[in-house]
Design an enzyme around this catalytic site. Structure first.
Site, mmCIF file in Angstrom:
data_model
loop_
_atom_site.group_PDB
_atom_site.id
_atom_site.type_symbol
_atom_site.label_atom_id
_atom_site.label_comp_id
_atom_site.label_asym_id
_atom_site.label_seq_id
_atom_site.Cartn_x
_atom_site.Cartn_y
_atom_site.Cartn_z
ATOM 1 N N GLY A 28 0.100 -19.705 32.169
ATOM 2 C CA GLY A 28 -0.987 -19.786 31.187
ATOM 3 C C GLY A 28 -1.066 -21.175 30.605
ATOM 4 O O GLY A 28 -0.499 -22.131 31.143
ATOM 5 N N ASN A 29 -1.799 -21.330 29.519
ATOM 6 C CA ASN A 29 -1.860 -22.620 28.836
ATOM 7 C C ASN A 29 -2.059 -22.384 27.345
ATOM 8 O O ASN A 29 -2.160 -21.247 26.891
ATOM 9 C CB ASN A 29 -2.960 -23.503 29.442
ATOM 10 C CG ASN A 29 -4.338 -22.912 29.263
ATOM 11 O OD1 ASN A 29 -4.839 -22.825 28.142
ATOM 12 N ND2 ASN A 29 -4.951 -22.487 30.355
ATOM 13 N N ARG A 30 -2.159 -23.460 26.583
ATOM 14 C CA ARG A 30 -2.086 -23.363 25.126
ATOM 15 C C ARG A 30 -3.422 -23.143 24.438
ATOM 16 O O ARG A 30 -3.495 -23.148 23.215
ATOM 17 C CB ARG A 30 -1.428 -24.634 24.570
ATOM 18 C CG ARG A 30 0.039 -24.732 24.954
ATOM 19 C CD ARG A 30 0.632 -26.035 24.509
ATOM 20 N NE ARG A 30 0.402 -26.286 23.099
ATOM 21 C CZ ARG A 30 0.787 -27.379 22.456
ATOM 22 N NH1 ARG A 30 1.430 -28.313 23.121
ATOM 23 N NH2 ARG A 30 0.537 -27.542 21.181
#
Ligand code: PMT
Length: 233
Positions: free
Chosen positions: A29-31
């Site tokens: 995933g990412n932020r």
């Protein structure tokens, strides 16, 4: 919230991260929190637009429908986001504020991936995802305006202008990520909007203020297209 009117316009907005599953318990995933895209969705609905908000996995409440309407479609992966965005066409405007994964695991393991017995590492095979933004910009039912975002840690203008040209966008909103007070997760941001004939700095300001300013610019561009030579659509 006031501002220009987007009544009668269909605005599709992507927001948040995508999660690319590795196995039943893990993902890449990412932020992205979705705050930037949700603020744009709220501002567009407040201006009377019919908004389709394609949201990755975020914890934000659905924005109010304002004087327009707002339909939220929750997705998880880049492939699901691609399908939802294409499924929302036709639209007048697409704004790609989501942080879409560029790569996804070549296969999703059916069972939890186990640690090896020794000290060897684990190699993941990743494949490219489809570029939603570039595909929309070249789509037979291309929205009148296709607006991207560029999240960069360095050389912001060069990379943003590169994406503007390579993906054949009308506008791109560049923001710096990896620093406090802008980009991912923060309530505030600073943008520079690039177009073929434009470099417009906005902020630093709250993501809500910036969303309004971005939509005012989009309104101006839409009105020019609507009152132009008739070749805009
Ligand atoms: O969600 P927040 O926490 O509020 O953070 C906001 C933000 C930093 C996520 C947002 O402002 C932002 O910059 N969004 C774009 C993030 C990104 O993925 O940038 P990029 O430079 O990697 O991608 C360029 C553009 O291509 C983006 O519009 C992206 O949506 C689009 N893209 C990328 C890959 C892909 N497979 N499909 C796409 O459509």
């Amino acid at each position: 919230m006031s501002g220009c009117s987007l009544a009668g316009r269909h605005v599709v907005i992507s927001a948040g991260p995508t999660y690319e599953d590795l196995d039943p318990v893990r993902f890449l995933g990412n932020r992205s929190s979705g705050k930037m895209g949700f603020a744009i969705a709220a501002a567009a609905a407040a201006r009377g637009a019919r908004v389709s908000l394609i949201a990755g996995p975020v914890t934000l409440p659905t924005p109010a429908a304002g004087t327009g309407s707002l339909h939220r479609i929750d997705v998880r992966s880049a492939a699901q986001m691609h399908a939802a965005v294409i499924g929302a066409l036709p639209a007048d405007v697409y704004i790609g504020a989501a942080a879409v994964a560029d790569y996804t695991p070549a296969r999703v393991a059916e069972e939890k991936i186990k640690k090896g017995s020794g000290s060897e590492g684990l190699t993941l095979q990743l494949v490219r995802t489809r570029d939603i933004l570039a595909e929309l910009a070249g789509h037979p039912r291309r929205p009148e305006l296709v607006v991207g975002f560029a999240a960069e840690t360095e050389d912001v203008e060069r990379y943003a202008r590169g994406k503007l040209a390579a993906k054949r966008l009308d506008l791109i909103a560049a923001n710096r990520v990896g620093v406090a007070g802008s980009g991912f997760e923060s309530d505030d941001n600073a943008l520079v909007i690039y177009g073929a004939d434009l470099a417009l700095p906005l902020g630093p300001a709250s993501k809500h203020e910036l969303a309004g300013q971005l939509l005012d610019l989009i309104c101006q561009r839409l009105s020019v297209a609507a009152t132009g030579t008739g070749s805009a659509r």
